[in-house]
Design a protein around this motif. Sequence first.
Motif, PDB file in Angstrom:
ATOM      1  N   HIS A   1     -24.618  20.817 -30.803  1.00  0.00           N
ATOM      2  CA  HIS A   1     -24.440  21.988 -31.637  1.00  0.00           C
ATOM      3  C   HIS A   1     -23.407  22.903 -30.990  1.00  0.00           C
ATOM      4  O   HIS A   1     -23.033  22.720 -29.829  1.00  0.00           O
ATOM      5  N   SER A   2     -22.905  23.851 -31.729  1.00  0.00           N
ATOM      6  CA  SER A   2     -21.876  24.763 -31.225  1.00  0.00           C
ATOM      7  C   SER A   2     -22.214  26.186 -31.650  1.00  0.00           C
ATOM      8  O   SER A   2     -23.091  26.401 -32.499  1.00  0.00           O
TER       9      SER A   2
ATOM     10  N   ILE B   1     -24.858  30.030 -34.694  1.00  0.00           N
ATOM     11  CA  ILE B   1     -25.042  28.658 -34.202  1.00  0.00           C
ATOM     12  C   ILE B   1     -24.872  27.696 -35.373  1.00  0.00           C
ATOM     13  O   ILE B   1     -25.411  27.930 -36.458  1.00  0.00           O
ATOM     14  N   GLN B   2     -24.125  26.603 -35.143  1.00  0.00           N
ATOM     15  CA  GLN B   2     -23.934  25.582 -36.161  1.00  0.00           C
ATOM     16  C   GLN B   2     -24.472  24.242 -35.661  1.00  0.00           C
ATOM     17  O   GLN B   2     -24.121  23.806 -34.576  1.00  0.00           O
ATOM     18  N   ILE B   3     -25.320  23.616 -36.459  1.00  0.00           N
ATOM     19  CA  ILE B   3     -25.887  22.298 -36.139  1.00  0.00           C
ATOM     20  C   ILE B   3     -25.436  21.332 -37.232  1.00  0.00           C
ATOM     21  O   ILE B   3     -25.840  21.466 -38.387  1.00  0.00           O
TER      22      ILE B   3
ATOM     23  N   SER C   1     -23.322  31.219 -22.630  1.00  0.00           N
ATOM     24  CA  SER C   1     -24.098  30.065 -23.062  1.00  0.00           C
ATOM     25  C   SER C   1     -25.266  30.571 -23.900  1.00  0.00           C
ATOM     26  O   SER C   1     -25.595  31.762 -23.872  1.00  0.00           O
ATOM     27  N   LEU C   2     -25.878  29.670 -24.665  1.00  0.00           N
ATOM     28  CA  LEU C   2     -27.087  30.032 -25.404  1.00  0.00           C
ATOM     29  C   LEU C   2     -28.338  29.967 -24.540  1.00  0.00           C
ATOM     30  O   LEU C   2     -29.271  30.736 -24.721  1.00  0.00           O
TER      31      LEU C   2
ATOM     32  N   GLU D   1     -26.770  26.692 -40.277  1.00  0.00           N
ATOM     33  CA  GLU D   1     -26.086  27.836 -39.659  1.00  0.00           C
ATOM     34  C   GLU D   1     -27.090  28.954 -39.424  1.00  0.00           C
ATOM     35  O   GLU D   1     -27.719  29.441 -40.359  1.00  0.00           O
ATOM     36  N   ILE D   2     -27.255  29.338 -38.145  1.00  0.00           N
ATOM     37  CA  ILE D   2     -28.253  30.333 -37.749  1.00  0.00           C
ATOM     38  C   ILE D   2     -27.548  31.562 -37.191  1.00  0.00           C
ATOM     39  O   ILE D   2     -26.653  31.429 -36.336  1.00  0.00           O
ATOM     40  N   LYS D   3     -27.929  32.739 -37.647  1.00  0.00           N
ATOM     41  CA  LYS D   3     -27.349  33.988 -37.151  1.00  0.00           C
ATOM     42  C   LYS D   3     -28.385  34.738 -36.315  1.00  0.00           C
ATOM     43  O   LYS D   3     -29.471  35.062 -36.810  1.00  0.00           O
ATOM     44  N   LEU D   4     -28.046  34.979 -35.043  1.00  0.00           N
ATOM     45  CA  LEU D   4     -28.880  35.744 -34.126  1.00  0.00           C
ATOM     46  C   LEU D   4     -28.207  37.092 -33.861  1.00  0.00           C
ATOM     47  O   LEU D   4     -27.019  37.136 -33.517  1.00  0.00           O
TER      48      LEU D   4
END
Length: 350
Positions: free
Chosen positions: A151-152, A162-164, A234-235, A221-224
């Motif tokens: 993921h990126s 975050i994109q998976i 880094s995550l 696509e996740i938005k934190l």
Amino acid sequence: MSKEVFEEANEAFVDDRYDQAYELYTKALDSDDKTNNQFTSKVLAARAQCLLKSKKYADALNDSNNAIQLDETNIKAYLRKGTALYYQDSKDEALKTFIRGLEIDSVNDQLKVWKEKCEKDLEEKKPKTTTAEKPTPVAAAVPAPPAKINHSFYQTDTVVTIQIPIKGLKKDQVQVQTTDKTLSVSTKIPATGNDYSLEFDLAHPIDSSRTTFNVTGFNIEIKLYKQQAIQWSSLDAKSSANKSQPPVPMSRPVTQKAPTYPSSSQRAKNWDKVEAEIKKDEKDNKEDMGDANAIFQQLYRDSDENTRRAMNKSMYESGGTCLNMNWEEVGKGKVTCEPPDGMEYKKYDS
């Protein structure tokens, strides 16, 4: 000495060097003076997670049990034990383990997700019977371990995105759980039917009440939302990149005009105009087109071979940030990923 080796093992684990991580965790245990039960339990639970990654579920279960004997409050040990039992098809015992963990930490989202997964699987496993028939025993197969997909992520001063890259999902097939310090994602990969999960402690705190996610034809696509406007290296909180440098403040860039979407084309394009045209096409062809994914499919279906090659190559090499239909341009070299102004693109291996 033991603590230094333990840190080295964590770094090897984050870098997916599981064999080396296992050796270092073992070395840390061998050099441990066994005077601090909580530390020894922590090392055992970490080695159990390493064994889970290597699909050595029986050994992972043994380390988890030893970790719990030393520290009955070690939540990660319960999580590792329950996971090891689940993949050995002992879902009843796995459920009991996750419930026991929640008795200690009732707000742990990872334990909640696994508990719900066990309950759902056990409910589906129950045979459906009538008064005239008896249930027929069914041999259950051991489920495959969660699939590994890279993921990126990219970020602004306020949001980490975050994109998976998993194709063919619908939003109701994806579970995303966050606390201010943790992230948990689980789903099934449509192409294979295998489980996918992503779980770790976040590098920096977020406002979990604002977390959102969306599912397209190509990505989750996740938005934190950040609590502080700092640069994330880094995550994962355990990442060596995160430990090697202090947090760097971020400020939102001041722009005089709206940013243009990145493209490998040397000719500037008015993307606002392109977006307006796409929306017009969607409105004019609503019954036939459906959504943006249908537009992409029609473009691809109606294009010649070189145009299709350009579309596939530009989308793949740019990480989904650029669509270029000109093969003469795309064929000259690798298409780079250039996120919008104020955002940064980074890859992270789970």
